[in-house]
Each structure stands twice: as structure tokens, then as C-alpha cells.
Write a protein that holds these residues in place. Structure first.
Motif: not given
Length: 469
Positions: A5, A8, A103-104, A106-107, A150, A153, A157, A162
Motif C-alpha cells: 500500500q 502504491y 490506479l485503474m 494496476s487493478r 471501468s 474492470l 470483477e 464499475w
């Protein structure tokens, strides 16, 4: 807080600072050029008149795609120069794009992918240009990129949150730039590809995506049909041929990016064919290219129109680099992998350095200053782009436009006055006839140009014509 964390957060801060510095450096230094002055007129029309009151394209266009103009108007202030303040909105949108995409992404596909993708945008001349350009492209890129990531994602997920964000930003992007409406088409094709592969999709996120997207894209369809249904750019001559367009896309996005993107396509088909996310990006890549080629046959079209939906170009190139890097790291060749990453990021640097030489703009401010120091009240100035020149002139001066050598000759005979000629051109140069005529009948007083390290060139020549032509 775990070490992961903390990493990041540190990367997020560093990327934000890097993005901020590259987007704001010399933001107000460049003179207005291209459509930037039109943006001022269109924004004033949108804010000062009734929404359904319009007479011409400068009234119609900002009402058809109002969001970008409204965003830019939030940052207008008299504290700074007009060049700085009118570019503040695009610069903020361009700055925000980098950390948000980090951020997006990486996820979506790991921290290496997110970091390389965001860094490739930081050094992208195309992205910096529109982040420093008083228009709506920068905000449109931000919204389209959020929507596409999005969407991926939501699929990965099975998340309705999203999906809702993807649909909402797809709709907002269409209200920012007309070509951004294509992002919704890309996502619908992505859904179709998922069904063709017989992969189950939960209805919850699909419905959450479709409802806001349909409502907002439907609103944009109404606005554009109402205000611009007459064909606002009909008769324009600045459109590109398919070949010119493809070369323009490769040059603006960057030849290294496009070459690695094609490598990413090859890698996806041969090694990651079951990876649906990468497969969707490949489909989006080809769909953007195909639609752009078709558009050149139907309407006046340029490569900068697809900038808003250009994320698949960068994503596929980074997918390829990450795939090669993973293979190297799995074989304990970490140093070679790091060298690959650094080489990939360093390839756009000459083009980036070129951008900061002249801002990829003509220096109309300097041209106007030269004219003010030399032109008398009885003399006439002929210019290929009179609007930009007039903006920087502080004194009254008779400036007439001309588009061809014949038109220039006729005007010189009609007015029978001492004349100045201001011509602007790029790498292709002036036509041979015009250049030869100017060299014979005039003296070149100024040659305004900055040395660049890439293909582009932005030149202004100022000629003083002889009395007896």
C-alpha cells in the motif's frame, strides 16, 4: 499499512507530480493557434446567450457538445495570461488522467502494467499537446479512458459499480466530443465479443452500464442533431485521406507505441488468446482504425478526432512490453527486463523534446511584434491565417486573407499599396509557385521557426513586397 500500500501511495504521488509538471510547464508560453481562438468565441456564446439561441457554428457546436466548454469555463480567471487561463481546464484534465489510469490499470492487470501505461502517457507528446490545448480533447480522453478501463474492470470483477461508472463516463464523454460517442460503440462491440465467446455476464453490471450510457448518449444524439444536423463542417478542406490519416495516427501516438501495439496484437493472438481483456483491446484497436478510415470517406476527418479513444493503442503496446518483461523475469533476467522497460519509455523522448521547442504551434505573437515594428498605416498585410495574427496585434492594421497565389496577385493590383505577406506552413513547405513568386517580388524579413527532432515543423515567413510588381 502494508508495504504494498505504501508503494502504491508513493507511486501515485510521484506520477501525479510528474504529470502536473509536464502538463503545466510552459502552459501559457505558446501563442494561441489552430482552434484555440475559436474555443474562446464558442465558450462566450454558450455562457452569454440562451441555450437554444444560435445563428452559426460558433453558437451551435458548444451547445451540441457543452460539457468540455463548461469544464474549461470553471477555470477562467484574470490573474494570469489568457493563454494560461484558457488552457487550465485541459491541463488539469490531462494531469488527472495519469494517476487515475495508474490506479485503474494496476487493478486491471497488475502494478507493472499500470505503471508503464501511466508513464507512457507522461512522455506522450500527443497527450501533452492536448493537455496544453484550449479545446475539449483532454477532458474527452480522461472520460473515455475511465469508461474503457471501468468496463474491463466490471467484466473482470462482475461489479455493478464499475459498470455504472463505465456507462456514466461513456455518456459524459459523448457530451464532451462527438467522436467520443464511439466509446459506447466500442463497449457494445466488447459485450458482443464476450457473448460470441459464450462467456457468462452478470446482468447486474450490464444493466448498470447500459442505463446511464443510453440516457446520456441519447441526450447527446438529440443535441447534435438539433444544433449541428445541417452538417457543420460541410465544404471544409482540412480533411485527410485514409493513408494520410493512418500516418498521422502513427506519428501522433508515436511510432514506437504503434509498433509495440502491433506486437501486442501478435502476442495476444498467439499467447494470450484466452485473456478476454486483451482480446477486447485488440478488437477496439482494429475497430478504431477501421472506423477512422470509413470516416474519411464520409466526412471531413483528422487523426486528432480519435485522440479521445486512443487508450487501446497505449494499452496494447504496454501489454506487449509487460509480456516480454515477464518472460525475461521468469528466466531470472531481471536486468534485461528493466532495460526493456526503460528503452520503451525513452523512445518517445526526442518527440517530447521537440514539443517543448515550439509547443507544436506557430509563433503568431512574435510575427505580430515584427509587423508592429515595421508596418506603417498606409501598408497592407496579406496573411494565410489572419485571425491568429490579428489577435496579437495591438495596433490597427489592414489584414486581408489569401488562399492562393492568384488571389494574392489580384489583391495586390486592386489595392495598389505597399504590401506585406505573412505565410505559415509545415514540413511540406509552400507551393513552388508561391515560394518562387515571393522570392522574386519580395524580400524575406523574418523566418520564424524552432528546430525540432521529429517530422513536424511550424514556420512563419514574413515578406515585404517590392513597390512595382
Amino acid at each position: 499499512m502494508s508495504i504494498r500500500q505504501k508503494v502504491y501511495i508513493l507511486l501515485f504521488i510521484l506520477l501525479t507530480v510528474s504529470s502536473l509538471s509536464t502538463r503545466f510547464w510552459r502552459l501559457g508560453f505558446w501563442s494561441f493557434s489552430g482552434d484555440e481562438l475559436a474555443t474562446k468565441v464558442e465558450m462566450k456564446s454558450l455562457l452569454s446567450k440562451s441555450f437554444f439561441e444560435y445563428k452559426n457554428i460558433y453558437d451551435a457546436l458548444p451547445r451540441a457538445i457543452p460539457l468540455g466548454y463548461l469544464w474549461n469555463s470553471l477555470f477562467i480567471t484574470r490573474k494570469y495570461s489568457e493563454e494560461f487561463t484558457y488552457r487550465l481546464g485541459p491541463a488539469i484534465a490531462g494531469m488527472l488522467a495519469v494517476p487515475i489510469i495508474f490506479l485503474m490499470a494496476s487493478r486491471l492487470s497488475g502494478i507493472t502494467f499500470g505503471l508503464l501505461l501511466s508513464l507512457s502517457l507522461i512522455v506522450s507528446r500527443w497527450h501533452i499537446l492536448f493537455a496544453q490545448y484550449s479545446r475539449f480533447y483532454s477532458l474527452a480522453f480522461l472520460l473515455c479512458s475511465i469508461s474503457l478501463l471501468s468496463f474491463c474492470l466490471a467484466f473482470k470483477e462482475d461489479s455493478w459499480k464499475w459498470g455504472l461508472l463505465a456507462g456514466f463516463t461513456a455518456g459524459l464523454s459523448s457530451l464532451t466530443h462527438t467522436v467520443s460517442s464511439l466509446v459506447f460503440m466500442l463497449e457494445m462491440v466488447g459485450i458482443t465479443a464476450v457473448f460470441v465467446r459464450k462467456i457468462n455476464i452478470k446482468r447486474k453490471w450490464l444493466v448498470a452500464f447500459l442505463i446511464p450510457a443510453f440516457l446520456l448518449v441519447g441526450l447527446e444524439s438529440f443535441l447534435f442533431t438539433y444544433f449541428c444536423g445541417f452538417g457543420w463542417n460541410k465544404g471544409a478542406t482540412w480533411g485527410y485521406t485514409p493513408i494520410h490519416l493512418l500516418l498521422g495516427i502513427a506519428s501522433d501516438a508515436g511510432w514506437p507505441i504503434m509498433c509495440f501495439a502491433f506486437l501486442g496484437i501478435i502476442v495476444t493472438f498467439f499467447y494470450n488468446k484466452r485473456d478476454m481483456i486483451k482480446y477486447i483491446f485488440v478488437i477496439w484497436f482494429f475497430l478504431i482504425i477501421i472506423l477512422s478510415i470509413i470516416a474519411t470517406k464520409l466526412i471531413v476527418f483528422r487523426q486528432d478526432y480519435i485522440f479521445a479513444i486512443s487508450l487501446p493503442f497505449y494499452a496494447l503496446s504496454v501489454f506487449a512490453v509487460c509480456e516480454i518483461g515477464n518472460i525475461l523475469e521468469s528466466n531470472k533476467k531481471t536486468k534485461i527486463a528493466m532495460a526493456l522497460y526503460l528503452t520503451f519509455l525513452s523512445l518517445p523522448l526526442p518527440s517530447l523534446a521537440s514539443y517543448y521547442q515550439d509547443g507544436q504551434r506557430f509563433n503568431w505573437r512574435q510575427a505580430a511584434q515584427i509587423l508592429e515594428n515595421n508596418v506603417t498605416s498606409t501598408e497592407i498585410v496579406y496573411a494565410t491565417a489572419p485571425g491568429n495574427l490579428k489577435y496579437y496585434l495591438k495596433t490597427d492594421m489592414k489584414i486581408l486573407p489569401f488562399k492562393s497565389l492568384n488571389e494574392l496577385k489580384q489583391n495586390c493590383k486592386i489595392y495598389n499599396a505597399r504590401c506585406w505577406v505573412v505565410v505559415n506552413y509545415g514540413r511540406s513547405g509552400l507551393s513552388n509557385n508561391l515560394r518562387k513568386w515571393l522570392d522574386i517580388n519580395g524580400n524575406r524579413l523574418a523566418h520564424i521557426v524552432k528546430k525540432r527532432f521529429d517530422y513536424y515543423q511550424f514556420v512563419i515567413d514574413i515578406y515585404f513586397l517590392k513597390r512595382n510588381l
